[in-house]
Design a protein around this motif. Sequence first.
Motif, PDB file in Angstrom:
ATOM      1  N   LEU A 107      59.603  34.443  21.762  1.00 27.88           N
ATOM      2  CA  LEU A 107      58.898  35.487  22.492  1.00 27.88           C
ATOM      3  C   LEU A 107      58.497  36.646  21.577  1.00 27.88           C
ATOM      4  CD1 LEU A 107      57.991  36.102  25.349  1.00 27.88           C
ATOM      5  CD2 LEU A 107      60.153  37.243  25.719  1.00 27.88           C
ATOM      6  N   GLU A 170      57.099  30.207  31.895  1.00 32.94           N
ATOM      7  CA  GLU A 170      56.915  30.674  30.528  1.00 32.94           C
ATOM      8  C   GLU A 170      55.766  31.673  30.440  1.00 32.94           C
ATOM      9  OE1 GLU A 170      57.143  27.529  31.417  1.00 32.94           O
ATOM     10  OE2 GLU A 170      58.954  26.759  30.446  1.00 32.94           O
ATOM     11  N   ILE A 174      55.909  35.556  29.044  1.00 34.41           N
ATOM     12  CA  ILE A 174      55.041  36.014  27.954  1.00 34.41           C
ATOM     13  C   ILE A 174      54.189  37.192  28.408  1.00 34.41           C
ATOM     14  CG2 ILE A 174      53.092  35.344  26.498  1.00 34.41           C
ATOM     15  CD1 ILE A 174      54.318  32.484  26.527  1.00 34.41           C
ATOM     16  N   TRP A 177      56.330  40.566  28.761  1.00 28.76           N
ATOM     17  CA  TRP A 177      56.667  41.250  27.516  1.00 28.76           C
ATOM     18  C   TRP A 177      55.423  41.655  26.739  1.00 28.76           C
ATOM     19  CZ3 TRP A 177      61.115  43.400  27.161  1.00 28.76           C
ATOM     20  CH2 TRP A 177      62.182  42.867  27.899  1.00 28.76           C
TER      21      TRP A 177
END
Length: 198
Positions: A107, A170, A174, A177
């Motif tokens: 990440l 996922e 993503i 953040w």
Amino acid sequence: MDLNLQIVNQVPFWHRMIYAMRNLLAELMSPPTIATKFHSFHDQFFGFLFGGVKSLRNLIIGQDAPLKVIQDTIQLLGNGTIPCITILLGGNLTQGMQSSSMQPLVLISMVIARLFILPAIGFFVVRAAANFGYLPEDPLFQYVLVMQYAMPPAMNISTMAQLFDVGTEECSVILLWSYGASTITLTIWSTFLIWVLG
């Protein structure tokens, strides 16, 4: 883990290829995908047709157009698109707060590549293009071009993930953040560009 690897190695290569192709075809033939392709082609065709032929354009566009209700309907539906995408993004970001499926190193690498490395590459590309005379010397124009590189990922990525029901968890992590980090990186890049180009 070794047992799974041994089982995969025992399956012939052609069986794995056929399985992968069958899954790919199943995804491509799913109703959302077919609908997206069908609507995209027809939308583009009719858009070019009505945009290119003046007599057809005058049927829909204008205050005195006989089919003005079509333009009004499309405009009304289009105005609701942005709030719907924003709500979808908010739902995805909420899922990202509850999920911990991605490794932190992966990440962090994605956020650094997207919000630091890509804008740096974009800055050098824009400056090189301006130095070679491909771009005007307008600092505001160059600022806007570089800032396009510094933006967080598009919300349409989350829409695509929801549409195909693949990687939604996922994608939400993503996006969460990336959008959180972009509040800092956009300020840094904007300040840097104003200092360099101003």
